[in-house]
Scaffold this active site. Structure first.
Site, PDB file in Angstrom:
ATOM      1  N   GLY A  76       0.827  -1.200   0.000  1.00  0.00           N
ATOM      2  CA  GLY A  76       0.000   0.000   0.000  1.00  0.00           C
ATOM      3  C   GLY A  76       0.858   1.244   0.000  1.00  0.00           C
ATOM      4  O   GLY A  76       2.085   1.185   0.041  1.00  0.00           O
ATOM      5  N   ARG A  77       0.190   2.381  -0.086  1.00  0.00           N
ATOM      6  CA  ARG A  77       0.890   3.663  -0.098  1.00  0.00           C
ATOM      7  C   ARG A  77       0.334   4.532   1.008  1.00  0.00           C
ATOM      8  O   ARG A  77      -0.877   4.653   1.176  1.00  0.00           O
ATOM      9  CB  ARG A  77       0.705   4.367  -1.446  1.00  0.00           C
ATOM     10  CG  ARG A  77       1.344   5.759  -1.508  1.00  0.00           C
ATOM     11  CD  ARG A  77       1.157   6.394  -2.880  1.00  0.00           C
ATOM     12  NE  ARG A  77       1.934   5.697  -3.888  1.00  0.00           N
ATOM     13  CZ  ARG A  77       3.215   5.945  -4.150  1.00  0.00           C
ATOM     14  NH1 ARG A  77       3.865   6.852  -3.438  1.00  0.00           N
ATOM     15  NH2 ARG A  77       3.843   5.284  -5.086  1.00  0.00           N
ATOM     16  N   GLY A  78       1.241   5.124   1.787  1.00  0.00           N
ATOM     17  CA  GLY A  78       0.841   6.029   2.853  1.00  0.00           C
ATOM     18  C   GLY A  78       1.174   7.455   2.499  1.00  0.00           C
ATOM     19  O   GLY A  78       1.474   7.777   1.344  1.00  0.00           O
ATOM     20  N   GLY A  79       1.119   8.309   3.514  1.00  0.00           N
ATOM     21  CA  GLY A  79       1.369   9.717   3.276  1.00  0.00           C
ATOM     22  C   GLY A  79       2.813  10.048   2.979  1.00  0.00           C
ATOM     23  O   GLY A  79       3.121  11.135   2.522  1.00  0.00           O
ATOM     24  N   GLY A  95       5.190   7.514   1.565  1.00  0.00           N
ATOM     25  CA  GLY A  95       5.855   6.564   0.700  1.00  0.00           C
ATOM     26  C   GLY A  95       5.093   5.264   0.596  1.00  0.00           C
ATOM     27  O   GLY A  95       3.932   5.170   0.987  1.00  0.00           O
ATOM     28  N   VAL A 101       4.687   1.025   1.152  1.00  0.00           N
ATOM     29  CA  VAL A 101       4.981  -0.061   2.087  1.00  0.00           C
ATOM     30  C   VAL A 101       5.055  -1.364   1.297  1.00  0.00           C
ATOM     31  O   VAL A 101       4.167  -1.669   0.500  1.00  0.00           O
ATOM     32  CB  VAL A 101       3.910  -0.165   3.187  1.00  0.00           C
ATOM     33  CG1 VAL A 101       4.247  -1.291   4.149  1.00  0.00           C
ATOM     34  CG2 VAL A 101       3.787   1.151   3.944  1.00  0.00           C
ATOM     35  N   LYS A 141       8.620   0.189   5.142  1.00  0.00           N
ATOM     36  CA  LYS A 141       8.108   1.496   4.710  1.00  0.00           C
ATOM     37  C   LYS A 141       9.271   2.247   4.062  1.00  0.00           C
ATOM     38  O   LYS A 141      10.255   2.585   4.718  1.00  0.00           O
ATOM     39  CB  LYS A 141       7.551   2.293   5.880  1.00  0.00           C
ATOM     40  CG  LYS A 141       6.982   3.661   5.464  1.00  0.00           C
ATOM     41  CD  LYS A 141       6.672   4.526   6.668  1.00  0.00           C
ATOM     42  CE  LYS A 141       5.460   4.052   7.413  1.00  0.00           C
ATOM     43  NZ  LYS A 141       5.045   5.020   8.464  1.00  0.00           N
ATOM     44  N   ASP A 177      -2.587  10.759  15.532  1.00  0.00           N
ATOM     45  CA  ASP A 177      -3.198  10.387  14.254  1.00  0.00           C
ATOM     46  C   ASP A 177      -3.822   8.996  14.346  1.00  0.00           C
ATOM     47  O   ASP A 177      -3.608   8.140  13.492  1.00  0.00           O
ATOM     48  CB  ASP A 177      -2.169  10.436  13.126  1.00  0.00           C
ATOM     49  CG  ASP A 177      -2.831  10.485  11.751  1.00  0.00           C
ATOM     50  OD1 ASP A 177      -4.036  10.846  11.682  1.00  0.00           O
ATOM     51  OD2 ASP A 177      -2.171  10.158  10.753  1.00  0.00           O
TER      52      ASP A 177
END
Length: 678
Positions: free
Chosen positions: A354-357, A359, A361, A375, A472
């Site tokens: 998946g992609r986070g804020g 970069g 993973v 990550k 968060d």
């Protein structure tokens, strides 16, 4: 002057006692809990503590090394446990516990709950019942200073086999002792020795689980080391490549384990008679007094100054430029970029999770077979470097079953990698917001997830050696393991508090819109109650299966909180429950909705602490307060004070009360971080 002198003498005495005790070779570490209450020197609790510690240290009838005493009446009742290492002889055991009962109240002079670890024993006491309860935090860990050489994979495999076999053996022990020791052959013709032990009042299952949790500390403290140990309140283990325990206490050929020196009470020296010394027949006596008196005075002055310095000094804030130096101190966690590149098949799309804020993973597999999540932070992100420092410095110190465990990091060139344990079932939002997958989460599993998140927050807020505000907390930052146990992840926006600090302020507000508390979003004020607000939103989402911001204006409902409040006032709160929850305790679900509404109150003071939340969830005898209208209702009067606008795909919230504050909040639930790591 006499009073000042007596206090100084007392302070010197305490300093000498503590320094003597800590200097003993078998003292390891201690932990004082400031969150469980304090006592005064003339209080009932102090008297009860003295009584229970005296009973423990003076008992000569117990010869199996486990002491369990309580004394007094609630709320001043004291519970105490003493556990000696399974191979320690009775005289060694009693000497160690005698030292501990003298030292621990000095190290924790006002705290009602404390724990001290020695090489041969452990002592803990508390105002709450700690008998038969498995607790794996706080923990003390230490690795051997010597690094391993040779086949590391084979060593780890041999170590795992040995420790697990001893874990099973110890867990099967009786009510007097749960202890096991043994050895195995290691690479390079070495012999690997280990011992494991639990407090024998634990069940077999709890003992096994405690040791399994403790083994999880090995990569962080003892990876690639010739030995290491981890001590928790309920269990501990140690391994070395040399024989460090008494394999057969009744065998003369066994290593001799000398008892640690007893704690010597400080006795003030008799006053020097200067007149008599001056009149002595031998002149060298006079010279001795003249020389010794200034030396003693000087030494005492140095000790007093040092003690006063320790008492009044404040922790010095570390400048930002030292952050990278601190990362270098956790070298045992650092992995090479080439190793991670191979593990992820050169960061192939097939391994993308998946992609986070910050970069992407990736899933990976190390050469020893361990599956990991990597990550890879964005190379062009300024925030990425800050987040990297923040997560490594904070998360590496956090160990709890409901937190994702950091296994390592890579800092090489422009590459910034964070290596975590792989959590196979992904994030919570992929289940509760999916019309098909949500059916896999019956009420029992959802309740277990709610409890687990709360316990993870409790560790962050109160039980860890640090005090962490996550800032968060949301469904996409809750990961689920094989058994659907929750693990809080993504500490890139977390902030570290001093233990006595209650509120922080920032002008750079970060997080995800819909989970932010009002005082944080509008004024930049954050505290443990900010996380409690986010937790409340999360509870309502878990129960309803709907996102907080999933309501459109056509429904005349702006968010999940306003929808929940509307149904609460009308007495039809069952409308909030996910239709797929066909079976489950209606009373339990309603109570969780009630608790969720208490967590999202507008007024910070009206929200419970996470410790209170756990009590509410565990004990149905506790009467819950009536909730008031939640925060962020668009018809509550706050709309006139807030102006919403879109600016470069970022929602900016500007308050008329504080024009200088603004919020960057993600519109797609990807965190946006502006960090000020401490």
């Amino acid at each position: 002057m006499a009073m000042v002198s007596s206090r100084l003498v007392f302070l010197v005495s305490i300093c000498i006692l503590v320094s003597q005790a800590i200097a003993q070779p078998d003292f390891l570490d201690h932990f004082c809990s400031d969150d469980k209450g304090n006592y005064t020197s003339n209080s009932t609790y102090k008297a009860n503590l003295n009584q229970v510690l005296s009973s423990l240290s003076s008992n000569t009838e117990i010869d199996y090394g486990f002491y369990k005493f309580s004394y007094g009446q609630s709320p001043d009742k004291v519970y105490s446990l003493g556990l000696c290492r399974g191979d320690a002889k009775p005289d060694i055991c009693r000497s160690c516990l005698n030292n501990a009962t003298n030292l621990l109240p000095l190290l924790c002079p006002n705290q009602k709950e404390a724990i001290g670890w020695y090489d041969y024993c452990m002592l803990r006491y508390s105002l709450r019942n700690i008998f038969g309860i498995m607790e794996d935090t706080p923990a003390y860990d230490m690795g051997n200073t010597s690094n391993l050489s040779g086949n590391l994979d084979q060593f780890n495999q041999d170590l795992g086999t040995l420790l697990n076999s001893k874990r099973v053996q110890a867990a099967a022990g009786g009510s007097l002792r749960k202890f096991a020791e043994g050895n195995a052959t290691a690479p390079n013709n070495q012999t690997l020795y280990s011992l494991v032990q639990c407090t024998p009042d634990l069940s077999d299952k709890d003992c096994s689980e405690c040791l399994a949790q403790a083994f999880g500390y090995i990569p962080g403290c003892c990876g690639a080391k010739q030995g290491g140990r981890v001590n928790t309140p309920s269990c501990y283990f140690r391994f070395e490549v040399y024989l460090f325990y008494d394999a057969k206490a009744d065998n003369a050929s066994s290593p001799s384990l000398s008892p640690p020196p007893p704690l010597v009470p400080y006795v003030s020296p008799p006053p020097l008679n200067n007149t008599a010394a001056a009149k002595g027949k031998e002149s060298n006596k006079s010279q001795t007094v003249i020389i010794v008196v200034p030396i003693i005075s000087f030494v005492v002055l140095i000790i007093i100054s040092f003690c006063i310095y320790l008492r009044v000094r404040k922790p010095r804030e570390k400048p930002q430029s030292e952050s990278m130096d601190e990362i270098g101190r956790v070298e045992s966690l650092q992995l090479g970029f080439g190793t991670i590149k191979v593990a992820t098949d050169d960061f192939s799309d097939a391994n993308k999770l998946g992609r986070g804020g910050f970069g992407v993973v990736y899933k990976g597999k190390l050469f020893d077979g361990q599956v990991i999540a990597v990550k890879r932070l964005s190379k062009n992100s300024r925030q990425g470097d800050l987040e990297f420092k923040n997560e490594v410095l904070l998360v590496a110190k956090l160990q709890h079953r409901n937190l994702v465990r950091l296994l390592g990091f890579c800092l090489e060139g422009i590459e910034r990698l964070l290596i975590y344990e792989f959590v196979p079932n992904g994030s919570l939002d992929h289940f509760i917001f999916d019309p098909i997958k949500r059916a896999q989460l019956d009420w029992g599993r959802r309740y277990k997830i709610i409890i687990g998140i709360a316990r993870g927050l409790l560790y962050l807020h109160e039980d860890s050696r640090l005090r962490i505000i996550h800032r968060d907390l949301k469904a996409s930052n809750i990961l689920l393991d094989f058994e659907m146990n929750p693990k809080i992840s993504d500490f890139g926006t977390a902030r570290l508090f001093e233990l006595d600090q209650s509120v922080g302020n920032t002008i750079r507000i970060v997080g995800t819109y819909g989970y932010m508390s009002p005082e944080y979003a509008m004024h930049g004020q954050f505290s443990v109650k900010s996380d409690v607000f986010s937790f409340g939103v999360l509870v309502l989402e878990i129960i309803s299966g709907r996102k907080n911001n999933s309501f459109c204006s056509g429904e005349n409902i702006k968010n999940l909180l306003s929808y929940a409040w509307k149904n609460w006032k009308q007495g039809i709160i069952s409308n909030l429950i996910d239709p797929t929850l066909k079976a489950g305790s209606t009373t339990e679900i309603m109570r969780c909705i009630h608790i969720g509404l208490l967590c999202v109150q507008q007024n910070v003071a009206n929200r419970p602490t996470i410790a209170s939340v756990i009590l509410m969830l565990d004990r149905y005898t506790i009467t819950l307060p009536i909730p008031l209208e939640p925060a962020f209702l668009m018809n509550s009067g706050t709309e006139s004070n807030i102006r919403l606008q879109w600016e470069n795909d970022t929602r900016v919230i500007e308050s008329n009360q504080s024009k200088s504050n603004f919020v960057k909040a993600s519109i797609n639930e990807v965190s946006i971080t502006e960090l000020s790591p401490r």
